[in-house]
Write an enzyme that holds these catalytic residues in place. Sequence first.
Site, short mmCIF file in Angstrom:
data_model
loop_
_atom_site.label_atom_id
_atom_site.label_comp_id
_atom_site.label_asym_id
_atom_site.label_seq_id
_atom_site.Cartn_x
_atom_site.Cartn_y
_atom_site.Cartn_z
N LYS A 81 -11.42 0.61 -1.95
CA LYS A 81 -11.36 2.06 -2.04
C LYS A 81 -10.67 2.42 -3.35
O LYS A 81 -9.90 1.62 -3.87
CB LYS A 81 -10.67 2.69 -0.84
CG LYS A 81 -9.38 2.05 -0.38
CD LYS A 81 -8.94 2.68 0.94
CE LYS A 81 -7.72 1.98 1.51
NZ LYS A 81 -8.05 0.87 2.39
N ASP B 278 -1.64 6.93 -3.59
CA ASP B 278 -0.64 6.10 -2.91
C ASP B 278 -0.07 5.04 -3.85
O ASP B 278 -0.40 5.01 -5.05
CB ASP B 278 -1.22 5.47 -1.64
CG ASP B 278 -2.21 4.36 -1.92
OD1 ASP B 278 -2.81 4.36 -3.01
OD2 ASP B 278 -2.41 3.49 -1.05
N ASP C 284 -5.29 3.02 -4.22
CA ASP C 284 -6.61 3.02 -3.59
C ASP C 284 -6.86 4.23 -2.70
O ASP C 284 -7.99 4.51 -2.32
CB ASP C 284 -6.89 1.71 -2.83
CG ASP C 284 -5.87 1.41 -1.74
OD1 ASP C 284 -4.90 2.20 -1.60
OD2 ASP C 284 -6.04 0.41 -1.03
N ARG C 285 -5.79 4.99 -2.38
CA ARG C 285 -5.96 6.16 -1.51
C ARG C 285 -5.76 7.45 -2.31
O ARG C 285 -5.09 7.46 -3.34
CB ARG C 285 -4.96 6.13 -0.36
CG ARG C 285 -5.18 4.96 0.59
CD ARG C 285 -4.05 4.83 1.60
NE ARG C 285 -4.10 3.53 2.23
CZ ARG C 285 -4.29 3.34 3.53
NH1 ARG C 285 -4.44 4.36 4.34
NH2 ARG C 285 -4.34 2.13 4.04
N THR D 170 -12.49 -0.55 10.99
CA THR D 170 -11.58 -0.21 9.89
C THR D 170 -11.31 -1.45 9.05
O THR D 170 -11.09 -2.53 9.56
CB THR D 170 -10.26 0.33 10.46
OG1 THR D 170 -10.55 1.54 11.19
CG2 THR D 170 -9.25 0.64 9.37
N SER E 201 0.82 -1.21 0.00
CA SER E 201 0.00 0.00 0.00
C SER E 201 0.85 1.26 0.00
O SER E 201 1.64 1.49 -0.91
CB SER E 201 -0.97 -0.03 1.19
OG SER E 201 -1.90 1.03 1.10
N HIS E 202 0.73 2.07 1.04
CA HIS E 202 1.41 3.37 1.11
C HIS E 202 2.75 3.28 1.83
O HIS E 202 3.35 4.31 2.14
CB HIS E 202 0.50 4.37 1.83
CG HIS E 202 -0.01 3.86 3.15
ND1 HIS E 202 -0.83 2.77 3.23
CD2 HIS E 202 0.20 4.27 4.41
CE1 HIS E 202 -1.10 2.53 4.51
NE2 HIS E 202 -0.49 3.42 5.24
N ASP F 268 -0.48 1.78 -4.40
CA ASP F 268 -1.32 0.84 -5.15
C ASP F 268 -2.60 1.46 -5.68
O ASP F 268 -3.43 0.76 -6.27
CB ASP F 268 -1.63 -0.40 -4.31
CG ASP F 268 -2.51 -0.10 -3.10
OD1 ASP F 268 -2.34 0.97 -2.49
OD2 ASP F 268 -3.37 -0.93 -2.77
N GLU G 42 -13.02 6.18 4.57
CA GLU G 42 -12.22 6.04 5.78
C GLU G 42 -11.34 7.27 5.91
O GLU G 42 -10.93 7.85 4.91
CB GLU G 42 -11.32 4.79 5.69
CG GLU G 42 -12.07 3.49 5.74
CD GLU G 42 -11.15 2.28 5.76
OE1 GLU G 42 -11.58 1.24 6.24
OE2 GLU G 42 -9.99 2.38 5.30
#
Length: 564
Positions: free
Chosen positions: A389, A288, A292-293, A357, A117-118, A290, A376
């Site tokens: 997301k 981010d 999703d953010r 979460t 992820s991030h 991948d 979120e």
Amino acid sequence: MTNVLTVPTAPYPDQRPGTSGLKKKVYVFQSRRNYLHNFIQSIFSSIDLRDRQGSTVVVGGDGRFFNRTAIEVIVQMAAANGVGRVIIGHHGIMSTPAISCVIRKYKAIGGIILTASHNPGGPDGDFGIKFNTANGGPAKEAVTNKIFQISRTIEEFAICPGIQVDLTTLGKQMFDLENKFKPFTVEIVDSVESYANLLRNIFDFAALKEILSGENHIKIRLDAMHGVVGPYVRRILCEELGCPTNSAVNCVPLEDFGGQHPDPNLTYAADLVDSMKEGQYDFGAAFDGDGDRNMILGKHGFFVAPPDSVAVIADNIFCIPYFQHTGVRGFARSMPTSAALDRVAKATKIELYETPTGWKFFGNLMDAGRLSLCGEESFGTGGDHIREKDGLWAVLAWLSILATRRQSVEDILKDHWLKYGRNYFTRYDYENIDIDVACEMMEDLEILIAGKSFVKQRFAVEDKIYQVEKADNFEYTDPVDSTISRNQLLSCGLRIIFSDGSRIIYRLSGTGSDGATVRIYIDSYEKEQIFEDTQVMLAPLATIALKISQLHHRTGRSGPSVIT
């Protein structure tokens, strides 16, 4: 003809997937014998053999270091475990939202997403493996628990080491396996096209093209942070919607994200914040690793807090054609996220769900037809078009609102606060805390807030007095299948709710690979004082949060690593 081998192995005790899969330092996967193989076998073994036989599995990642090595192993093990077809993004790269889309489109049994992820990448960074199920969303707890249990007792894994896949060439590659009537198929697909097509059916691309490249177009700045979103931004926003190429920066995915931390917040996306402050851009966004953010910024670097972002999208939801057709079934937010969305839900008489979460909780509500939009506080926003997301979706949602309302980001948000009042919200992250210290602190904190004398206790800071109305370890009963989430400091958290509705929440994060991250969330509602500085407004509650937890004393830290 390729041989199937069964290789003996020994289990590892630490392969429990967190809220976003299994994340470890790269060297863990590289140096521990069969560490990767064990976990992949545990994923395949968690699926019933009859369901695995001849099935389709999607594989892709954010392009971080070790991505291609892992893909080769996954393909070899998929073939040996009875999977009939593996669909892989070109060069092994595919965003998490796109993987969710492709799983659903091809009716795959699931997908293996290679991302941390991030978190930072490169040889000294992090690597992660996440399993998404047939609905396109993260595996539920029952599945991840099963994977973990298998990983603790695994004795062997199956592999076809002779299979070598070319990730650079689009199209099908066929492999004959021993004792198999049908060949095993690997399909390398365009990473962007299926996902782009989905977005075309959600948004009004003509209206977006007009605001981005028409006569009175706005100027935007998008930072892909050398993550997976770069090719998507270039294809969809630049080539199709007409944004100038120089609107999008850091669009080449790199194995180490250019040495940066691919986390779209004010700390790690500081370059974007600085370029927005100059005032030449009307809209800015960062993504981010991948994809999703997302982080949304207005002119002069005006920051849209993630809980406000989802609330504004909810209040303007019919600016998006998709929702004009489907209607709105429900809104949801994770428990630590501020209650800004609740106010929109109440005003529009739409059901509001407060979940632990983790996107899997939203996915269950979506599958049951109860949820259309959710968010979120950790820079995640999405709709029911997929089960993840979706950073780019959130950006196109905001651009759709700008195209309809023809106002600035700042004016839209200020109008929103005038209409609903404002939930001031902040999050303090204390990263890389010793796991034992963090757990002990959380356990002591839970004992403290569970005591009978804690409720009704008063805390005074300057001229403000806060009285505790409720304190608990958040529990969630899923309204769809009645499963209960409780005593889970990773997905749930400890809540202190004051008589004025203000909240302090303590939670351990499950998205790091090194030590623990302790998070403190502070949320306070104001009807009148709506244009003040967030940190100034929340300073008294922050003082109380640190006093109650004794966090600085317990951890030896003088302040948070990141404030959002």
